[in-house]
Design a protein around this motif. Structure first.
Motif, PDB file in Angstrom:
ATOM      1  N   ILE A   1      14.615 -25.971 -27.475  1.00  0.00           N
ATOM      2  CA  ILE A   1      14.962 -26.409 -28.835  1.00  0.00           C
ATOM      3  C   ILE A   1      13.694 -26.755 -29.625  1.00  0.00           C
ATOM      4  O   ILE A   1      13.539 -26.354 -30.773  1.00  0.00           O
ATOM      5  CB  ILE A   1      15.939 -27.617 -28.795  1.00  0.00           C
ATOM      6  CG1 ILE A   1      17.304 -27.148 -28.286  1.00  0.00           C
ATOM      7  CG2 ILE A   1      16.082 -28.246 -30.183  1.00  0.00           C
ATOM      8  CD1 ILE A   1      18.313 -28.261 -28.053  1.00  0.00           C
ATOM      9  N   ARG A   2      12.760 -27.459 -28.985  1.00  0.00           N
ATOM     10  CA  ARG A   2      11.513 -27.803 -29.677  1.00  0.00           C
ATOM     11  C   ARG A   2      10.751 -26.548 -30.096  1.00  0.00           C
ATOM     12  O   ARG A   2      10.202 -26.463 -31.189  1.00  0.00           O
ATOM     13  CB  ARG A   2      10.620 -28.673 -28.783  1.00  0.00           C
ATOM     14  CG  ARG A   2      10.969 -30.155 -28.866  1.00  0.00           C
ATOM     15  CD  ARG A   2       9.833 -31.010 -28.328  1.00  0.00           C
ATOM     16  NE  ARG A   2       9.558 -30.736 -26.933  1.00  0.00           N
ATOM     17  CZ  ARG A   2      10.226 -31.299 -25.911  1.00  0.00           C
ATOM     18  NH1 ARG A   2      11.198 -32.168 -26.155  1.00  0.00           N
ATOM     19  NH2 ARG A   2       9.921 -31.015 -24.680  1.00  0.00           N
TER      20      ARG A   2
ATOM     21  N   GLU B   1      14.933 -30.030 -18.193  1.00  0.00           N
ATOM     22  CA  GLU B   1      14.215 -30.114 -19.463  1.00  0.00           C
ATOM     23  C   GLU B   1      14.212 -28.787 -20.219  1.00  0.00           C
ATOM     24  O   GLU B   1      13.638 -28.693 -21.309  1.00  0.00           O
ATOM     25  CB  GLU B   1      12.750 -30.515 -19.208  1.00  0.00           C
ATOM     26  CG  GLU B   1      12.561 -31.808 -18.458  1.00  0.00           C
ATOM     27  CD  GLU B   1      12.896 -33.020 -19.312  1.00  0.00           C
ATOM     28  OE1 GLU B   1      12.665 -32.966 -20.528  1.00  0.00           O
ATOM     29  OE2 GLU B   1      13.426 -34.004 -18.750  1.00  0.00           O
ATOM     30  N   LEU B   2      14.800 -27.745 -19.633  1.00  0.00           N
ATOM     31  CA  LEU B   2      14.707 -26.408 -20.234  1.00  0.00           C
ATOM     32  C   LEU B   2      15.264 -26.370 -21.650  1.00  0.00           C
ATOM     33  O   LEU B   2      14.652 -25.857 -22.578  1.00  0.00           O
ATOM     34  CB  LEU B   2      15.469 -25.379 -19.379  1.00  0.00           C
ATOM     35  CG  LEU B   2      14.695 -24.571 -18.347  1.00  0.00           C
ATOM     36  CD1 LEU B   2      15.627 -23.563 -17.684  1.00  0.00           C
ATOM     37  CD2 LEU B   2      13.488 -23.872 -18.951  1.00  0.00           C
ATOM     38  N   ARG B   3      16.468 -26.930 -21.800  1.00  0.00           N
ATOM     39  CA  ARG B   3      17.136 -26.846 -23.098  1.00  0.00           C
ATOM     40  C   ARG B   3      16.363 -27.596 -24.185  1.00  0.00           C
ATOM     41  O   ARG B   3      16.120 -27.057 -25.266  1.00  0.00           O
ATOM     42  CB  ARG B   3      18.568 -27.387 -22.990  1.00  0.00           C
ATOM     43  CG  ARG B   3      19.307 -27.373 -24.318  1.00  0.00           C
ATOM     44  CD  ARG B   3      20.756 -27.810 -24.136  1.00  0.00           C
ATOM     45  NE  ARG B   3      21.240 -28.483 -25.332  1.00  0.00           N
ATOM     46  CZ  ARG B   3      21.775 -27.845 -26.367  1.00  0.00           C
ATOM     47  NH1 ARG B   3      21.902 -26.536 -26.351  1.00  0.00           N
ATOM     48  NH2 ARG B   3      22.197 -28.522 -27.412  1.00  0.00           N
ATOM     49  N   SER B   4      15.947 -28.817 -23.881  1.00  0.00           N
ATOM     50  CA  SER B   4      15.242 -29.594 -24.905  1.00  0.00           C
ATOM     51  C   SER B   4      13.905 -28.939 -25.250  1.00  0.00           C
ATOM     52  O   SER B   4      13.482 -28.922 -26.406  1.00  0.00           O
ATOM     53  CB  SER B   4      15.044 -31.034 -24.441  1.00  0.00           C
ATOM     54  OG  SER B   4      14.321 -31.057 -23.244  1.00  0.00           O
ATOM     55  N   THR B   5      13.248 -28.353 -24.244  1.00  0.00           N
ATOM     56  CA  THR B   5      11.981 -27.659 -24.499  1.00  0.00           C
ATOM     57  C   THR B   5      12.211 -26.449 -25.395  1.00  0.00           C
ATOM     58  O   THR B   5      11.475 -26.213 -26.356  1.00  0.00           O
ATOM     59  CB  THR B   5      11.350 -27.201 -23.163  1.00  0.00           C
ATOM     60  OG1 THR B   5      11.243 -28.317 -22.302  1.00  0.00           O
ATOM     61  CG2 THR B   5       9.981 -26.588 -23.374  1.00  0.00           C
TER      62      THR B   5
ATOM     63  N   PHE C   1       9.247 -22.526 -34.470  1.00  0.00           N
ATOM     64  CA  PHE C   1       9.213 -21.166 -35.016  1.00  0.00           C
ATOM     65  C   PHE C   1      10.025 -21.057 -36.297  1.00  0.00           C
ATOM     66  O   PHE C   1       9.682 -20.302 -37.193  1.00  0.00           O
ATOM     67  CB  PHE C   1       9.699 -20.145 -33.978  1.00  0.00           C
ATOM     68  CG  PHE C   1       8.661 -19.815 -32.951  1.00  0.00           C
ATOM     69  CD1 PHE C   1       7.401 -19.363 -33.349  1.00  0.00           C
ATOM     70  CD2 PHE C   1       8.912 -19.959 -31.601  1.00  0.00           C
ATOM     71  CE1 PHE C   1       6.425 -19.054 -32.414  1.00  0.00           C
ATOM     72  CE2 PHE C   1       7.938 -19.651 -30.661  1.00  0.00           C
ATOM     73  CZ  PHE C   1       6.694 -19.196 -31.070  1.00  0.00           C
ATOM     74  N   GLN C   2      11.104 -21.838 -36.380  1.00  0.00           N
ATOM     75  CA  GLN C   2      11.886 -21.792 -37.613  1.00  0.00           C
ATOM     76  C   GLN C   2      11.065 -22.335 -38.778  1.00  0.00           C
ATOM     77  O   GLN C   2      11.101 -21.805 -39.877  1.00  0.00           O
ATOM     78  CB  GLN C   2      13.193 -22.570 -37.458  1.00  0.00           C
ATOM     79  CG  GLN C   2      14.177 -22.152 -38.540  1.00  0.00           C
ATOM     80  CD  GLN C   2      15.316 -23.124 -38.693  1.00  0.00           C
ATOM     81  OE1 GLN C   2      15.157 -24.312 -38.420  1.00  0.00           O
ATOM     82  NE2 GLN C   2      16.446 -22.622 -39.119  1.00  0.00           N
TER      83      GLN C   2
ATOM     84  N   ARG D   1      24.010 -20.344 -29.749  1.00  0.00           N
ATOM     85  CA  ARG D   1      23.267 -21.314 -30.539  1.00  0.00           C
ATOM     86  C   ARG D   1      22.581 -22.275 -29.581  1.00  0.00           C
ATOM     87  O   ARG D   1      23.177 -22.710 -28.589  1.00  0.00           O
ATOM     88  CB  ARG D   1      24.206 -22.086 -31.464  1.00  0.00           C
ATOM     89  CG  ARG D   1      24.518 -21.321 -32.722  1.00  0.00           C
ATOM     90  CD  ARG D   1      25.372 -22.121 -33.683  1.00  0.00           C
ATOM     91  NE  ARG D   1      25.685 -21.313 -34.844  1.00  0.00           N
ATOM     92  CZ  ARG D   1      24.908 -21.230 -35.932  1.00  0.00           C
ATOM     93  NH1 ARG D   1      23.795 -21.945 -36.025  1.00  0.00           N
ATOM     94  NH2 ARG D   1      25.238 -20.447 -36.939  1.00  0.00           N
ATOM     95  N   VAL D   2      21.334 -22.570 -29.890  1.00  0.00           N
ATOM     96  CA  VAL D   2      20.585 -23.512 -29.062  1.00  0.00           C
ATOM     97  C   VAL D   2      20.022 -24.570 -30.003  1.00  0.00           C
ATOM     98  O   VAL D   2      19.170 -24.260 -30.843  1.00  0.00           O
ATOM     99  CB  VAL D   2      19.443 -22.802 -28.294  1.00  0.00           C
ATOM    100  CG1 VAL D   2      18.650 -23.814 -27.474  1.00  0.00           C
ATOM    101  CG2 VAL D   2      20.005 -21.709 -27.385  1.00  0.00           C
ATOM    102  N   GLY D   3      20.547 -25.788 -29.911  1.00  0.00           N
ATOM    103  CA  GLY D   3      20.130 -26.842 -30.832  1.00  0.00           C
ATOM    104  C   GLY D   3      20.395 -26.438 -32.274  1.00  0.00           C
ATOM    105  O   GLY D   3      19.611 -26.735 -33.167  1.00  0.00           O
ATOM    106  N   GLY D   4      21.463 -25.700 -32.469  1.00  0.00           N
ATOM    107  CA  GLY D   4      21.826 -25.255 -33.815  1.00  0.00           C
ATOM    108  C   GLY D   4      21.211 -23.917 -34.213  1.00  0.00           C
ATOM    109  O   GLY D   4      21.678 -23.278 -35.140  1.00  0.00           O
ATOM    110  N   HIS D   5      20.165 -23.499 -33.517  1.00  0.00           N
ATOM    111  CA  HIS D   5      19.530 -22.216 -33.866  1.00  0.00           C
ATOM    112  C   HIS D   5      20.325 -21.050 -33.317  1.00  0.00           C
ATOM    113  O   HIS D   5      20.591 -20.999 -32.110  1.00  0.00           O
ATOM    114  CB  HIS D   5      18.117 -22.128 -33.264  1.00  0.00           C
ATOM    115  CG  HIS D   5      17.195 -23.205 -33.724  1.00  0.00           C
ATOM    116  ND1 HIS D   5      16.661 -23.229 -34.988  1.00  0.00           N
ATOM    117  CD2 HIS D   5      16.725 -24.304 -33.093  1.00  0.00           C
ATOM    118  CE1 HIS D   5      15.883 -24.297 -35.114  1.00  0.00           C
ATOM    119  NE2 HIS D   5      15.911 -24.969 -33.976  1.00  0.00           N
TER     120      HIS D   5
END
Lengths: 321, 300
Positions: free
Chosen positions: B279-280, B273-277, B285-286, B122-126
């Motif tokens: 997640i955005r 910044e990889l993770r926050s990018t 896309f969701q 899961r990445v930022g809940g996705h």
């Protein structure tokens, strides 16, 4: 035309003997002398010599045959196999890559789209053809022609003969990786029969970028490899001179690839290689191409694509540990 | 935004534990590490806090597959799949060493079974299908088992309607499996065509290096392609090009910045910044997926 130096070392005894026989024949007919007994003896020796030399070719000798300066290239096969060929040019983006050819063709009266990599036969031609090493625009030209083929429901025949994709500054700037990758993905879903013929050198990703078809045919003395034997030797043995050993280890001959399940059909060549009798080599390849095109044309588009997906899905050998 | 900050705070703490990079250039006492790029000595504890980025020159030290999985995933969310798929020796390949011995050595050295680790995360809940390559395992090379694992991962994404994220780090196809390695480029690309038909997003992250067979297949096929700063990204190796054209290559050639300049990647993102990018991007896309569904429903 090709000179004496274009014969390979292991071919030379055969060529010399053939020349002696020819001289004898010429002399005999000129002077009206009968040499039939002597000629018969030489004929016998020639057959034995050929048998000796060609029955036990090493992988490295096959590499040399695949790269033979006299070997028929894509346009030689096209000329021999197709009754009609109109070459088309350019990727519509940057330029026309001469290392890749393509166009509208007919085989036994039926339309096909031909694409292929093209080598040159001498220095001048090779400079023009960049030694058969495509830039990104070559792959993009091939893809453009595939799309034309799809639009008009025309089968695709791709001839593979390249040392590899060109390693150069411009090629990198214009996205050699992207061009190859995109072709790989697009070819997976091209909804027309797609037959690949590896006729000479299948040089790694540069070859594969035009070779994801429904059937992969391979000429008996062609090679197809993840890396050149020289490149492999330089990296793993730290010595380019170990190329013959690397060629053996890489399992890059048509027989190897057929055994590994990568190649669907091994197309026999005339004794000594396709260059010894181009007409007959082309006729054999034509027969195989027609047979595959016929069989594939009978499938529905869904069958064709699911069959192709399954073919590549099954590639690879691994364990469950 | 607040959520994201909180989220980042929580994984920042854990990354110092899990971002274990290769310790090649470590000094004997294990406290100081020399930067490959600017030769600066950096306190290791500090490097761990800064995602293994040199504070002086911004050089990104190579980190492990596990490092990226921990860096990108919500805490504890990664479940490994397909670890049972491992390489064998189909060609009985032997150079100065046997391939089977090279495999054994790589496994011992890295504690990994293959050059890619794959699973659900899961990445930022996705929910995502996540694959991370590890250069320490035979140069992150692409072989039969690697192609199979990525294909299974793509199929998992298709089954669950998840986006795919792959962190690339590879010198290309694995020579010891010959043509079978080359065919993995076709196999994975063909699976990616199926993923694309399902309209599932694929984010490809290029790290140092991403070249040859990997670059010329799935690394270059992301809907979004992200590169870490300064990563070597390209098809042919710089030495091969130099030998072919017989001249020195311009500085920065085939680095991420060069790739961005020539239109080959969407963005360069520092490791922090990889993770926050990501997640955005996944958020976006969701939303598009939801809107498509809503529009489709309203047309019935």
């Amino acid at each position: 035309m090709a000179t004496d130096s274009t014969w390979l070392d292991f071919e030379k005894p055969i060529i010399e003997l053939e020349r002696r026989m020819q001289d004898l024949k010429d002399f005999g007919s000129k002077e009206s002398i009968e040499f039939s007994a002597e000629l018969k003896r030489l004929e016998h020796r020639l057959a034995k010599l050929k048998e000796e030399i060609y029955s036990g070719l090493s992988s490295w000798q096959k590499v040399q045959l695949a790269r033979h300066p006299r070997r028929p290239y894509t346009l030689d096969y096209v000329e021999s196999i197709c009754s009609y060929f109109v070459e088309l040019h350019g990727d519509r983006t940057f330029r026309d890559d001469k290392a890749v050819i393509g166009g509208l063709a007919e085989i036994e009266g039926r339309p096909i789209m031909v694409i292929g990599q093209q080598k040159g036969r001498n220095t001048k031609e090779n400079l023009y053809r960049n030694f058969g090493m495509p830039h990104p625009e070559g792959y993009r030209k091939a893809l453009r022609l595939m799309h034309v083929a799809v639009k008009f429901n025309c089968p695709i025949v791709s001839f593979i003969d390249t040392p590899g994709a060109f390693p150069g500054v411009g090629a990198e700037e214009r996205g050699q990786s992207e061009a190859i990758a995109r072709n790989l993905r697009e070819m997976a879903t091209v909804p027309v029969p797609f037959v690949v013929a590896v006729i000479g050198e299948g040089g790694s990703g540069g070859a594969l970028a035009m070779a994801v078809g429904d059937a992969i045919l391979m000429m008996e003395n062609a090679i197809y490899s993840v890396i050149t034997p020289e490149g492999c030797a330089a990296i793993l043995w730290r010595d380019r001179a170990r190329a013959p050993q690397a060629a053996e280890a890489l399992r890059l001959t048509a027989t190897d690839l057929h055994e590994l399940g990568v190649v669907d059909e091994l197309v026999p060549e005339p004794l000594g290689g396709a260059h010894r009798d181009v007409t007959s080599a082309a006729a054999t390849l034509k027969e195989a191409l027609l047979r595959w095109l016929d069989d594939l044309s009978r499938l529905s588009t869904e069958e064709l694509l699911s069959r192709r997906a399954a073919k590549y899905r099954a590639m690879g050998v691994f364990e469950r540990g | 935004m607040a959520e994201e900050t909180e989220d980042r705070g929580s994984w920042l703490a854990k990354t110092s534990e899990s971002l274990k990079a290769k310790k090649k250039r470590e000094l004997p006492n294990g406290l100081w590490v020399k930067c490959d790029e600017c030769q600066e000595f950096i306190y290791q504890k500090e490097l761990e806090r800064t995602y293994w980025i040199c504070r002086k020159c911004g050089y990104h030290f190579r980190i492990s597959a596990k490092g990226y999985i921990d860096l990108l995933s919500d805490s504890g969310s990664f479940q490994e799949h397909f670890s049972e798929i491992i390489s064998c020796d189909p060609l009985k390949f032997r150079d100065s060493k046997k391939y089977v011995d090279r495999l054994k050595q790589a496994r011992e050295k890295t504690g990994l079974k293959e050059s890619i680790t794959t699973g659900r995360s899961r990445v930022g809940g996705h929910p995502v299908g996540l694959g991370a390559m590890d250069f320490a395992f035979l140069g992150g090379s692409l072989a039969s088992a690697v192609g199979e694992k990525i294909t299974l991962l793509i199929e998992l994404c298709i089954d669950y309607g998840m986006p795919l994220v792959i962190v690339c780090s590879s010198g290309g196809a694995r020579m010891q499996e010959g043509i079978l390695s080359l065919m993995q480029m076709a196999k994975v690309s063909s699976s990616l065509a199926a993923l694309a038909q399902k309209r599932l997003p694929y984010v490809s992250i290029l790290t140092n290096p991403t070249t040859a067979g990997v670059s010329a297949s799935y690394a270059s096929l992301g809907d979004i392609i992200i590169a870490e700063p300064g990563a070597l990204v390209g098809f042919a190796g710089p030495r091969v090009i130099e030998q072919t054209i017989n001249q020195e290559l311009p500085p920065g050639f085939q680095r991420s910045e060069f790739a961005l300049e020539h239109g080959m990647v969407d963005m360069i993102v520092t490791r922090g910044e990889l993770r926050s990018t990501l997640i955005r991007i996944l958020d976006f896309f969701q939303k598009t997926t939801r809107l498509w569904e809503r529009d489709a429903a309203s047309q019935v």
